[in-house]
Design a protein around this motif. Structure first.
Motif, PDB file in Angstrom:
ATOM      1  N   LEU A 122      -6.390  -3.868  -0.132  1.00  0.00           N
ATOM      2  CA  LEU A 122      -6.143  -2.493   0.301  1.00  0.00           C
ATOM      3  C   LEU A 122      -7.279  -1.559  -0.071  1.00  0.00           C
ATOM      4  CD1 LEU A 122      -2.319  -2.144  -0.457  1.00  0.00           C
ATOM      5  CD2 LEU A 122      -3.432  -2.214   1.789  1.00  0.00           C
ATOM      6  N   ALA A 123      -8.169  -1.998  -0.958  1.00  0.00           N
ATOM      7  CA  ALA A 123      -9.335  -1.180  -1.283  1.00  0.00           C
ATOM      8  C   ALA A 123     -10.265  -1.043  -0.080  1.00  0.00           C
ATOM      9  CB  ALA A 123     -10.088  -1.782  -2.470  1.00  0.00           C
ATOM     10  N   ARG A 124     -10.081  -1.873   0.927  1.00  0.00           N
ATOM     11  CA  ARG A 124     -10.890  -1.774   2.146  1.00  0.00           C
ATOM     12  C   ARG A 124     -10.363  -0.698   3.094  1.00  0.00           C
ATOM     13  NH1 ARG A 124     -10.307  -8.034   2.540  1.00  0.00           N
ATOM     14  NH2 ARG A 124     -11.903  -8.738   1.085  1.00  0.00           N
ATOM     15  N   GLY A 125      -9.333  -0.008   2.706  1.00  0.00           N
ATOM     16  CA  GLY A 125      -8.809   1.079   3.530  1.00  0.00           C
ATOM     17  C   GLY A 125      -7.940   0.569   4.670  1.00  0.00           C
ATOM     18  N   ASP A 126      -8.181   1.080   5.867  1.00  0.00           N
ATOM     19  CA  ASP A 126      -7.327   0.750   7.003  1.00  0.00           C
ATOM     20  C   ASP A 126      -7.637  -0.596   7.641  1.00  0.00           C
ATOM     21  OD1 ASP A 126      -5.947   3.095   6.697  1.00  0.00           O
ATOM     22  OD2 ASP A 126      -7.110   4.202   8.210  1.00  0.00           O
TER      23      ASP A 126
END
Length: 226
Positions: A122-126
């Motif tokens: 989820l650190a990669r965003g969307d």
């Protein structure tokens, strides 16, 4: 030594056009590169099972897997192993009801698996999913009863087979994708004959292009093991 993975998805084992296209592809490939290895997986004859609660629980287990969970992933591990070994993937599939045969979808569901063919963060965003494999090529050999599924053509909005495969291809590690297809099968007219002839005529050039990209590979693998 490069490895090819051939996937057949047609339920038709006696007069399948996609099986015939794949046969022609492999024959042409063997003429050019007889030393290369071939893995053959016929999901049309032996479909992988649909996903189950047991499979999902095992695949997403964050701790030590139980023996039952390991067993639930046995086929998935085998299919992913075949995929990992492949430099070139050949998917020979008809269009059923404007999309993938259920057997081919089941294969994709078995091999697109967290921490095996993609990572999730989820650190990669969307866009939290990221493919793990890379550097493979994909040849898609298709047949359809209707016609005009390419961009800008009559049935563009109804053609979900090749776009679906292209969308999933990154999780197979394939960025270089080529497609040859036969159309008009249900019409059985001159257009179908011409489409079939054009598709088979395109195979030697497709093999020449893809095989040239494999020059320089030198992995020590056994010869054809189909």
């Amino acid at each position: 030594m490069p490895t090819l993975l051939r996937l057949d998805a047609s339920a038709n084992t006696s007069s399948s056009l996609t099986r015939a296209l794949a046969d022609r592809f492999v024959d042409e490939w063997r003429t050019l590169r007889p030393q290369d290895r071939l893995i053959a997986r016929d999901v049309g004859v032996s479909p992988p099972p649909a996903l189950s609660q047991a499979f999902l629980a095992a695949a997403f287990e964050k701790g030590e897997r139980s023996e039952e969970q390991k067993a639930a992933l046995t086929l998935s591990d085998e299919l992913i192993g075949e995929l990992e070994a492949a430099d070139l993937i050949i998917i020979a599939t008809p269009m059923y009801n404007y999309g993938m045969p259920a057997a081919l979808k089941a294969w994709f569901d078995q091999v697109i698996r967290i921490n095996k063919t993609f990572s999730f963060d989820l650190a990669r965003g969307d866009q939290p999913l990221e493919p793990i494999m890379n550097g493979k090529m994909l040849a898609v050999l298709t047949s359809s009863g209707e016609f005009g599924f390419a961009p800008g053509e009559l049935n563009e909005s109804a053609g979900h087979l090749v776009p679906h495969i292209r969308t999933c291809a990154k999780y197979l590690g394939a960025a270089h994708i080529r497609h040859v297809g036969i159309e008009y099968q249900e019409f059985g007219d001159e257009r179908h004959r011409a489409s079939k002839e054009a598709a088979f005529a395109a195979i030697p050039g497709l093999v020449a292009e893809l095989s040239s990209r494999l020059l320089g590979y030198g992995r020590a693998e056994p010869a054809f093991a189909s």
